[in-house]
Design an enzyme around this catalytic site. Sequence first.
Site, PDB file in Angstrom:
ATOM      1  N   PRO A   1       0.828  -1.202   0.000  1.00 26.22           N
ATOM      2  CG  PRO A   1      -0.611  -1.468   1.803  1.00 26.22           C
ATOM      3  CD  PRO A   1       0.603  -2.032   1.194  1.00 26.22           C
TER       4      PRO A   1
ATOM      5  N   GLY B   1       2.166   3.904  -4.807  1.00 26.27           N
ATOM      6  CA  GLY B   1       1.864   4.720  -5.979  1.00 26.27           C
ATOM      7  C   GLY B   1       1.144   3.994  -7.098  1.00 26.27           C
ATOM      8  CE  LYS B   2      -1.015  -1.225  -5.045  1.00 26.51           C
ATOM      9  NZ  LYS B   2      -0.273  -0.669  -3.902  1.00 26.51           N
TER      10      LYS B   2
ATOM     11  CD  GLU C   1      11.916   3.530  25.598  1.00 30.51           C
ATOM     12  OE1 GLU C   1      12.517   3.125  24.582  1.00 30.51           O
ATOM     13  OE2 GLU C   1      10.727   3.241  25.834  1.00 30.51           O
TER      14      GLU C   1
ATOM     15  CG  ASP D   1       8.935  -3.357  23.853  1.00 31.59           C
ATOM     16  OD1 ASP D   1       8.726  -2.667  22.846  1.00 31.59           O
ATOM     17  OD2 ASP D   1       9.385  -2.910  24.924  1.00 31.59           O
TER      18      ASP D   1
HETATM   19  P1  ADP Z   1      -1.354   2.844  -3.631  1.00 30.94           P
HETATM   20  O1  ADP Z   1      -0.172   2.096  -4.168  1.00 30.94           O
HETATM   21  O2  ADP Z   1      -1.744   2.316  -2.299  1.00 30.94           O
HETATM   22  O3  ADP Z   1      -2.478   2.945  -4.591  1.00 30.94           O
HETATM   23  P2  ADP Z   1      -1.306   5.670  -3.974  1.00 30.94           P
HETATM   24  O4  ADP Z   1      -1.041   5.712  -5.416  1.00 30.94           O
HETATM   25  O5  ADP Z   1      -2.703   5.897  -3.566  1.00 30.94           O
HETATM   26  O6  ADP Z   1      -0.795   4.312  -3.345  1.00 30.94           O
HETATM   27  O7  ADP Z   1      -0.342   6.718  -3.257  1.00 30.94           O
HETATM   28  C1  ADP Z   1      -0.792   7.620  -2.314  1.00 30.94           C
HETATM   29  C2  ADP Z   1      -0.040   8.922  -2.401  1.00 30.94           C
HETATM   30  O8  ADP Z   1       1.330   8.760  -2.061  1.00 30.94           O
HETATM   31  C3  ADP Z   1      -0.024   9.497  -3.794  1.00 30.94           C
HETATM   32  O9  ADP Z   1      -1.125  10.297  -4.007  1.00 30.94           O
HETATM   33  C4  ADP Z   1       1.274  10.301  -3.827  1.00 30.94           C
HETATM   34  O10 ADP Z   1       1.090  11.575  -3.261  1.00 30.94           O
HETATM   35  C5  ADP Z   1       2.170   9.518  -2.915  1.00 30.94           C
HETATM   36  N1  ADP Z   1       3.020   8.596  -3.680  1.00 30.94           N
HETATM   37  C6  ADP Z   1       2.983   7.247  -3.598  1.00 30.94           C
HETATM   38  N2  ADP Z   1       3.904   6.697  -4.395  1.00 30.94           N
HETATM   39  C7  ADP Z   1       4.532   7.697  -5.023  1.00 30.94           C
HETATM   40  C8  ADP Z   1       5.571   7.749  -5.988  1.00 30.94           C
HETATM   41  N3  ADP Z   1       6.148   6.640  -6.451  1.00 30.94           N
HETATM   42  N4  ADP Z   1       5.970   8.960  -6.416  1.00 30.94           N
HETATM   43  C9  ADP Z   1       5.396  10.075  -5.944  1.00 30.94           C
HETATM   44  N5  ADP Z   1       4.409  10.097  -5.048  1.00 30.94           N
HETATM   45  C10 ADP Z   1       3.969   8.924  -4.572  1.00 30.94           C
HETATM   46 ZN    ZN Z   2       9.964  -1.040  24.898  1.00 36.60          ZN
END
Ligand code: ADP
Ligand code: ZN
Length: 645
Positions: free
Chosen positions: A217, A220-221, A439, A515
């Site tokens: 997750p 950036g998919k 800690e 922990d």
């Molecule tokens: P997922 O892989 O879960 O679909 P998202 O595409 O929704 O992830 O990414 C969420 C946000 O994180 C994006 O809107 C962007 O702002 C940032 N982000 C994630 N991956 C990248 C990337 N490779 N480059 C730039 N921004 C990114």
């Molecule tokens: Zn601890």
Amino acid sequence: MPVETNNKLRAPRPRQFGGGLLVLFTVLLLLNFIIPSFGSRPPQIAYSDFVTQVQAGKVGQALIGADRIEFTLKPDPAAEPSQPQRPQIYSTTPLAIDLDLPKILRENGVEFGAPPPSNNGWIGTVLSWVIPPLIFFGIWGWLLNRQGGGGPASLTVGKSKARIYSEGSTGVKFTDVAGVDEAKAELQEIVDFLRNADKYTRLGAKIPKGVLLVGPPGTGKTLLGKAIAGEASVPFFSISGSEFIELFVGVGASRVRDLFDQAKQKAPCIVFIDELDALGKSRAQGGMFGGNDEREQTLNQLLTEMDGFEANTGVILVAATNRPEVLDPALRRPGRFDRQVVVDRPDKIGREAILNVHARNVKLAEDVDLGAIAVRTPGFVGADLANLVNEAALLAARNERQSVLMKDFAEAIERVVAGLEKKSRVLNEMEKKVVAYHEVGHAIVGALMPGAGKVEKISIVPRGVGALGYTLQLPEEDRFLMAEDEIRGRIATLLGGRSAEELIFGKVSTGASDDIQKATDLAERSVTLYGMSDYLGPIAFEKQQMQFLDGYQSPRRAVSPKVTEEIDKEVKDIVDRSHHVALAILDQNRNLLEETAQELLNREVLEGESLRERLNKATAPAEMDTWLLSGKLPEGTALMQATLG
Ligand code: ADP
Ligand code: ZN
Ligand code: MG
């Protein structure tokens, strides 16, 4: 924000007739009440005065209504006859019980009668007929509207909810996505397929039908999906897997059909299905519990549709998921999603690139070194980095700075890793002392463990959810594998806090529960997933491994009770021995532990060079490596117990 264009998939939105009519009613109603009161109201007179006037013979005419009497006086004989005036009208409220009134009026020669029916009554009559049905229809229409589909619900449930974007309308370009170059290259090729199909088909090549983006997750998919929409000069349908599944049976399937019908009409085009796992879960999985008919139907429809369109029709399906292992195998075979593109956690260079993308609109101070931040953020995905840059900018703004400093980024990293500082949570002296030793215990053990990162900071300022103090340990490089002794070392580090409490106070507090949870999880996984138990060997005891979702535990494979017992024994063994290592280290470095904890109590935070100097003084027990490597204590070594010290 995506701008919806060319939106033909949705039924045309019905005009807001509900809302419009409601406004109309209100106006009419108001008019009905207001109009009669517009004219100057006749002066109101007490009923007894009216009767007195009648008996005095002064009243000329009277209109007797059910709730109002209007009357005029006889012209004053003393007035100038040259100024004929309309007689002044007075009004009073009749007394229903005064049945003598007509008699009195007659006796005094008053001309009287009933008023004509009021001239605004018709509006009331009409409205009383019209309003109820209108209100009913208005509310109905409004409800239908609100359900989002528009139009009568029965006509739209089977329509796909895909949004169509035209080129550039998402506002995301490939340059906005960084650190995932392989995935980008692959998708750029797809875009090229659609633009220059001839180039490929001329040679007899078939254009792929489906591309599956898989990855953890936040990598950036979805963003990549939007970038395709932004770059491809073809229509782009976007829909989330969960939008197919609805309460009504059969809706998902007809939505899939509708989506593909639309797509084929618009070819060449790209269909993007986000969170594919919501509808593509393996049919085998639900089997035991009676399955999920609706989802299966939807999936079957998707499989059929994907087979149904010929290669080279110019429809390419792009889907994204972070749980590829649960997808139905039929979906993943060549001819359907024949390409899998891994969108993985970015490496150091990738992180720097992503930071650069997100820092484009942020005012950075001279001293900010995004490369150094990338080094300090292993394991961060794109979404974390975007969040990090934003947190740093917010911090700088809160401190009224002109630009974002490196120190804002450092604080932002801690916020993302450990949560917000909670200055309001005040610990008493004893608690503070326990937290400090706890800690420092983590820090000393952590400093000696193989493959563990540097201890950067120890703090006893409470943070986040439930953390009363924390030890920040950052790896020196990106790591992709963890060796056996490193896992054991990690478990020992996790137990270091509790071990210090045992050693110094002779009792433990509740502060170590997190922990312990993590240590036990790690030990269990090293047995059931990584095959690191000598006795049980390389056998997987979990049904499937989540590639991209950390911390998701899948159910155990069916194993005999004896094996379950063995797993429990091995897990306990690993934890016990790591605990032993932690106790032995802290026992040997007891003076250092005491000193550092005192210093921490005075200063609340220890970091940087002074901390490193202290921790460098820690020494490891001679046998530590053998304990960690074999996981076995040498013969004759008794397991250290909490009674130590
Ligand atoms: P997922 O892989 O879960 O679909 P998202 O595409 O929704 O992830 O990414 C969420 C946000 O994180 C994006 O809107 C962007 O702002 C940032 N982000 C994630 N991956 C990248 C990337 N490779 N480059 C730039 N921004 C990114
Ligand atoms: Zn601890
Ligand atoms: Mg997503």
